[in-house]
Scaffold this motif. Sequence first.
Motif, PDB file in Angstrom:
ATOM      1  N   SER A  38       0.697  -1.123   0.121  1.00 19.88           N
ATOM      2  CA  SER A  38       0.133   0.301   0.144  1.00 19.88           C
ATOM      3  C   SER A  38       0.620   0.975  -0.212  1.00 19.88           C
ATOM      4  CB  SER A  38      -0.704  -0.080   0.779  1.00 19.88           C
ATOM      5  OG  SER A  38      -1.859   1.372   1.595  1.00 19.88           O
ATOM      6  N   LEU A  49      -6.349   8.366  -4.781  1.00 19.11           N
ATOM      7  CA  LEU A  49      -7.225   8.876  -4.097  1.00 19.11           C
ATOM      8  C   LEU A  49      -7.827  10.149  -4.585  1.00 19.11           C
ATOM      9  CD1 LEU A  49      -9.272   8.138  -1.466  1.00 19.11           C
ATOM     10  CD2 LEU A  49      -8.572  10.427  -0.704  1.00 19.11           C
ATOM     11  N   TRP A  54     -14.165   6.046  -8.237  1.00 20.50           N
ATOM     12  CA  TRP A  54     -13.797   4.896  -7.710  1.00 20.50           C
ATOM     13  C   TRP A  54     -15.596   4.036  -7.194  1.00 20.50           C
ATOM     14  CZ3 TRP A  54      -8.992   3.019  -5.637  1.00 20.50           C
ATOM     15  CH2 TRP A  54      -8.399   4.118  -6.261  1.00 20.50           C
ATOM     16  N   ILE A 119      -3.917   1.350  -0.032  1.00 19.38           N
ATOM     17  CA  ILE A 119      -4.450   2.065  -1.239  1.00 19.38           C
ATOM     18  C   ILE A 119      -3.356   1.520  -1.917  1.00 19.38           C
ATOM     19  CG2 ILE A 119      -3.180   4.239  -0.598  1.00 19.38           C
ATOM     20  CD1 ILE A 119      -5.595   5.565  -1.865  1.00 19.38           C
ATOM     21  N   LEU A 124      -9.086   0.550  -2.463  1.00 18.87           N
ATOM     22  CA  LEU A 124      -8.673   1.305  -1.808  1.00 18.87           C
ATOM     23  C   LEU A 124      -9.832   0.594  -0.014  1.00 18.87           C
ATOM     24  CD1 LEU A 124      -8.558   3.924  -0.335  1.00 18.87           C
ATOM     25  CD2 LEU A 124     -10.781   4.704  -1.459  1.00 18.87           C
TER      26      LEU A 124
END
Length: 189
Positions: A38, A49, A54, A119, A124
């Motif tokens: 990650s 992000l 997502w 992530i 995520l």
Amino acid sequence: MEDRLLDKIAEPFNLQLPEYETLEAMIDGILPAVARFSEPNLLPEDSPLYVNSWVRMTDRPGATEVVMYRFQGYQQGEIRVVTDGEIGSKAYEVEESGDRIIVGESIMRDSFLYELSFIDDDFLILRRHGNLANIPHPYLFFCREAIGTRLTWNEALERLVDKYRNSQFPLLAVGLFVAAMIALLIYFR
């Protein structure tokens, strides 16, 4: 003979994951194996992000809607939430440490604190902060839109494991072994 040799070489890579009944159980089972791959936090401006759309994955029976989240702004702002084409919004704020995020209707109303569990460019996983015994569904699991719209929650988690499974085995050693086997086959022919 050559096919059997290749099957024996590939056997360690074809491991089957155990069957998990819930999303939470499967995440608990795989996180220790993939957590080291990650990114460390959510602070970089080019963090996945902020770059990706997502899709939230769920194991809720009968859930067929596609719920897409898009984080607008850097470190705080609005989350555009699209549920089967219907647009809504939430708010978010990344804490200064970069490993916690507040998500809710607004930052101070109907919101929850989550900790970053994993992530990368495709996945995520956020875990709700607090005593997990009191939280029935502690994880938010998201996939990049191209993955999340095609796969179920368990297929997506299997893809996460597969993505890093080969990273745990030295590829150079496999290459040398295969080269040595080919050289032996050619030499004894």
